[in-house]
Design an enzyme around this catalytic site. Sequence first.
Site, PDB file in Angstrom:
ATOM      1  N   HIS A 154      -2.173  -5.535   1.640  1.00 36.95           N
ATOM      2  CA  HIS A 154      -3.477  -6.193   1.530  1.00 36.95           C
ATOM      3  C   HIS A 154      -3.225  -7.653   1.190  1.00 36.95           C
ATOM      4  O   HIS A 154      -2.293  -7.967   0.447  1.00 36.95           O
ATOM      5  CB  HIS A 154      -4.303  -5.543   0.411  1.00 36.95           C
ATOM      6  CG  HIS A 154      -5.512  -6.332   0.022  1.00 36.95           C
ATOM      7  ND1 HIS A 154      -6.676  -6.294   0.745  1.00 36.95           N
ATOM      8  CD2 HIS A 154      -5.723  -7.213  -0.995  1.00 36.95           C
ATOM      9  CE1 HIS A 154      -7.558  -7.105   0.181  1.00 36.95           C
ATOM     10  NE2 HIS A 154      -7.005  -7.664  -0.878  1.00 36.95           N
ATOM     11  N   LYS A 189       0.819  -1.217   0.000  1.00 34.25           N
ATOM     12  CA  LYS A 189       0.000   0.000   0.000  1.00 34.25           C
ATOM     13  C   LYS A 189       0.860   1.277   0.000  1.00 34.25           C
ATOM     14  O   LYS A 189       2.066   1.217   0.260  1.00 34.25           O
ATOM     15  CB  LYS A 189      -0.933  -0.035   1.213  1.00 34.25           C
ATOM     16  CG  LYS A 189      -1.900  -1.230   1.190  1.00 34.25           C
ATOM     17  CD  LYS A 189      -2.932  -1.116   2.306  1.00 34.25           C
ATOM     18  CE  LYS A 189      -3.898  -2.284   2.278  1.00 34.25           C
ATOM     19  NZ  LYS A 189      -4.971  -2.137   3.296  1.00 34.25           N
ATOM     20  N   GLU A 239      -9.766 -10.297  -7.344  1.00 36.53           N
ATOM     21  CA  GLU A 239      -8.822  -9.182  -7.172  1.00 36.53           C
ATOM     22  C   GLU A 239      -7.671  -9.257  -8.173  1.00 36.53           C
ATOM     23  O   GLU A 239      -7.224  -8.234  -8.699  1.00 36.53           O
ATOM     24  CB  GLU A 239      -8.326  -9.176  -5.725  1.00 36.53           C
ATOM     25  CG  GLU A 239      -9.439  -8.803  -4.751  1.00 36.53           C
ATOM     26  CD  GLU A 239      -9.101  -9.034  -3.294  1.00 36.53           C
ATOM     27  OE1 GLU A 239      -9.967  -8.752  -2.454  1.00 36.53           O
ATOM     28  OE2 GLU A 239      -7.976  -9.480  -2.975  1.00 36.53           O
ATOM     29  N   TYR A 279     -12.452  -1.718  -3.623  1.00 38.19           N
ATOM     30  CA  TYR A 279     -12.960  -1.930  -2.268  1.00 38.19           C
ATOM     31  C   TYR A 279     -14.481  -1.763  -2.198  1.00 38.19           C
ATOM     32  O   TYR A 279     -15.023  -1.408  -1.139  1.00 38.19           O
ATOM     33  CB  TYR A 279     -12.279  -0.959  -1.302  1.00 38.19           C
ATOM     34  CG  TYR A 279     -10.884  -1.392  -0.887  1.00 38.19           C
ATOM     35  CD1 TYR A 279     -10.690  -2.540  -0.118  1.00 38.19           C
ATOM     36  CD2 TYR A 279      -9.758  -0.664  -1.243  1.00 38.19           C
ATOM     37  CE1 TYR A 279      -9.422  -2.938   0.286  1.00 38.19           C
ATOM     38  CE2 TYR A 279      -8.486  -1.055  -0.848  1.00 38.19           C
ATOM     39  CZ  TYR A 279      -8.326  -2.194  -0.089  1.00 38.19           C
ATOM     40  OH  TYR A 279      -7.076  -2.591   0.325  1.00 38.19           O
ATOM     41  N   ASN A 326      -2.026   0.132   6.694  1.00 36.90           N
ATOM     42  CA  ASN A 326      -1.519  -1.138   7.225  1.00 36.90           C
ATOM     43  C   ASN A 326      -0.618  -1.909   6.269  1.00 36.90           C
ATOM     44  O   ASN A 326      -0.537  -3.134   6.329  1.00 36.90           O
ATOM     45  CB  ASN A 326      -2.676  -1.996   7.756  1.00 36.90           C
ATOM     46  CG  ASN A 326      -3.654  -2.415   6.682  1.00 36.90           C
ATOM     47  OD1 ASN A 326      -3.526  -1.994   5.527  1.00 36.90           O
ATOM     48  ND2 ASN A 326      -4.614  -3.244   7.036  1.00 36.90           N
TER      49      ASN A 326
END
Length: 138
Positions: free
Chosen positions: A116, A10, A127, A50, A113
């Site tokens: 993913h 990310k 995905e 998302y 975070n």
Amino acid sequence: MSNRTFTMIKPDATSKGYTGAILDQIIKAGYSVKAMKWIKLSEEQAGLFYDIHRERPFFGELVQFMSSGPIVAAILEKDNAVADFRTLIGATNPAQAAEGTIRKNFAASIGENAVHGSDSDENAAIEGDFFFSKLERF
Ligand code: CMP
């Protein structure tokens, strides 16, 4: 049980220069890379990825963050790929992540975070298809 999962490194992690160290931890855990790209999502693209979280209170924050800088998207292969990768990255909230996990090592908060990881074989396929054409995967 599928042998493939999907990951993104990310924007928090790419901007802090953690991309190489995170990839190294993933490869050392036994994953091989079947597709990879360095890409910056638009807000619309991040929202589509998302979409399942659209009604959550953190959706706007999530979309803004995920379109704030480049990410690395990848399809990874290993036996029991999805479950083992969830163990490797640790809990969604890095404060609850186990020692040695990628989120414990590199993540700052539940929103930012670092990585993913797909939560099921079905979502890993969806995905991966979001980012990669048949020509871009091996
Ligand atoms: P990820 O595994 O990419 O899937 C959905 C993401 O939503 C999750 O990681 C977090 O980064 C984010 N997320 C989940 N809960 C929260 C929260 N309470 N506040 C902000 N972001 C969240």
